[in-house]
Structure formats: structure tokens, C-alpha cells
Design an enzyme around this catalytic site. Sequence first.
Site, PDB file in Angstrom:
ATOM      1  N   ASP A  44     -18.142   5.448  -4.061  1.00 49.75           N
ATOM      2  CA  ASP A  44     -18.066   5.087  -2.648  1.00 49.75           C
ATOM      3  C   ASP A  44     -18.757   3.756  -2.408  1.00 49.75           C
ATOM      4  O   ASP A  44     -19.972   3.645  -2.547  1.00 49.75           O
ATOM      5  CB  ASP A  44     -18.712   6.174  -1.798  1.00 49.75           C
ATOM      6  CG  ASP A  44     -18.604   5.880  -0.311  1.00 49.75           C
ATOM      7  OD1 ASP A  44     -17.748   5.055   0.067  1.00 49.75           O
ATOM      8  OD2 ASP A  44     -19.375   6.452   0.469  1.00 49.75           O
ATOM      9  N   ASP A  93     -13.404  -2.413   0.998  1.00 50.41           N
ATOM     10  CA  ASP A  93     -13.803  -1.016   0.836  1.00 50.41           C
ATOM     11  C   ASP A  93     -12.794  -0.252  -0.009  1.00 50.41           C
ATOM     12  O   ASP A  93     -11.649  -0.076   0.391  1.00 50.41           O
ATOM     13  CB  ASP A  93     -13.938  -0.364   2.214  1.00 50.41           C
ATOM     14  CG  ASP A  93     -14.326   1.103   2.132  1.00 50.41           C
ATOM     15  OD1 ASP A  93     -15.147   1.448   1.264  1.00 50.41           O
ATOM     16  OD2 ASP A  93     -13.812   1.896   2.938  1.00 50.41           O
TER      17      ASP A  93
END
Length: 405
Positions: free
Chosen positions: A97, A276
Site C-alpha cells: 500500500d 497511487d
Amino acid sequence: MFPAALLTLLLVLSTTLLPVKAANSPVTVPITSRLEFSNGTNSLVAQDRARLRTLMDRNKHGQRFIVTNEPLVNSYARYSMLVDIGDPPTTYNLILDSGSANTWVRASVYQKTTGISTGEPVAVTYGSGFFSGFEYIDTVNVGPGLTVDQQSICVADESAGVGDFDGIIGIGPVALTLESLKEMPKEPIPTVTNNLHSQNIIPADILGIFFQPYRNSLQASIGQITFGGTDSTLYTGNIAYTSITDTEPASDYWGIDQSIRYGTTEILRTTAGIVDCGTTLLAIATEAFNLYKAATGSEYDPATELLVIPLDQYDALQELHFIIGDQTYTLTRNAQIWPRSLNTKMSGDAGSIYLIVRDIGTAVGEGDYDFVNGYVFMQRFYTVFDATNSRVGFATTLYTQATLN
């Protein structure tokens, strides 16, 4: 065993040779890729929307951090890696992440061998779940020769939002760990990559990330992550870098400044956003999205919540250019469409052409970020997260210009 309601495609990268590590040198390790089509209809856009809402919720009410280490999970395309914790080690499957920086493991699977509890409580609440537990200090290994002593992890007694994974390894900037320790909120926690560098195991606090695009529902999408530097076998040409943006709150993430041009028409002026790997699509501010929608002749499809174009409109698509620093990165017409072999997996029509650009939901300058370059961007460009020099880098790959979708 996955729940019956979840149609899961598990794609595993197998390697026959382990990387050979010289002292204090970068090491590349494989990433396991899983495509999940949760509950069919709208799962792709809905999960992206939930993730972006969680990212933006951090900065409401005038606070720089409400919760600074939310385990932000994209439930459509997940990338994970095998991480050994303890001595003797237990292997855990942890989600990568880039929107968080702590490493945590569910208590129900944690095998305490060398771990020592500090007694410090850790609790994080976020838009679609939470985790809470206690800080432990343990040995963590992320690849051959990549063993960190005295790594802080959270052993979560309660958690939600990670499915059947064992937890999360955060690869975001260390500032995202602030306030994750309840009794020491101003104390940052060194990430795994921070400690690999500080313990002289890797030469720099740098991550190089490579994704191979999905071509169909059966072929593995290969991912690799390099700790400590970059892997020149995974990109072509040179890596160009741009500084982390000065604009908050994007500056707390892997945030950059960029403008976007469709063909020769600018649709988004230079502004701040983030890169991201946990966001699937390309999200842009509302005005830019509307300009893109009009220019492409696309229409909103309620079944998938994506833009759709007629088959005869595909050849008229123009290139989408991202101007970052003094470089231009281009998504070809094929790179702007969702893989047609996966259309029905997301409740789409097998013969339709869906675009990968979506509305971020706020006007330019009114939201926390004016764009998010998600997985669909990163699968076409090798990406470097360089904490040592506070910058992000990109390079072309063999897949940048490939016609795959």
C-alpha cells in the site's frame, strides 16, 4: 477458501531463480497479483471511490492528519508480497500500500517467536474499515538478504478491510505513520524501507515498482518491486525525476505536480495530485473529466460507472499526455481503454469499449488532490518512489506503447 460471493482470479508470479544480492545493493523481488471482482456490478469504480474518499477524509476539519496511516486497500486489483516475520520466520501475505506506511499483521495469524510487545496501543479508523492492536518489535524479511532487525509492526487484534490477506506493508512516506501510536502521536515510525537503509542493508530509501498490464483474465500480470534502487532490466531509456509537490496534503504522499493534455488541448492545468498503486483507474478533477468526456465523444455507462465509446469511435481517440516536470508521458489510445477481455467481469458488455478515466468528484483546487495516477498509469510506466531525495521518477517500459487491450 474465498467467499462464494467473491469471484477471484489469483495470479501468481513464479520465479526459478532467486536474486543474487551483493552487499548494500538493491534487490528485486516478485509481487503477487490478484484481480477481485466483488459482487460484480460497479465494484471497480465503487472501490476506487471509497479509497479516494478515505484519502481525502484524512484532511477534513482543517487538520493535516486525522488518521495518518489508514490501510487503504483497492479491492479490485491487489498487489501483495510474501513477508517473513520472526525467527524462525513465519511467512505472511501482505498487501502493498503506497497510501500508508505502517506494517501490520492480524493477531489471528501472527506467530510470536521473537516479537516483543512495547505495550503501545495502535488504533486506526478509516472510511471502509479499521485496525487496532499493539506495537511489537520483531525481525522482518522482505527478500533475499533484506532482513530488518527491530522493526516496528502492529499486531492487530481487530481489523477489517483486507479480505483474506494477513495484513499490510505500507510503502508510503514515513510521515504517514504520525499519530498511529495512540500515546505518542507525534512519534514517526520508521518504515521497513527506512530501516533497510538505516541498517546499511540497501544503499538508499528508494523503491522501484514495475507492473505488467493484464492482457486477459487468464494471463498473469507480473509485478516486481526493487528495494534500495531501480532495476534497469525492467524499463527502457532513462528515469526522469520530479520533486515531491509542495502542495499539501499531496506532499504527505507520493505527490507530484502535473498537467494533462488530450491531443493538443489542455484539459488540466498544472496542479497537485498523487501517484497511487492502490487506485485502479485514472481520476481527474471534474472540469478535466468533463473536457475529456466531450473530446472523446464518450457517454456515461450506469452499469459499470465508466465512460463508454462506440466501436467506431476508438480509432478517433487521441493520445493523453501527462506533463510532469520537463517530461511528457503519453497514454496511447489503447492504454486509455479497459482490457476488453475483462469487460464482463465488471458487469460490462463484452463488445463495448470502456475508458479508464473517471471523475475525482471535486473541482480543480477544491479537493485535496486534483488527480490520482493509479494502476492504469503505473502499468505503462516504471515508477520510482525515492524518499532519500524526496522525488518520484518515471521511465518507459516495453509495455508503454504496447497494444494489449
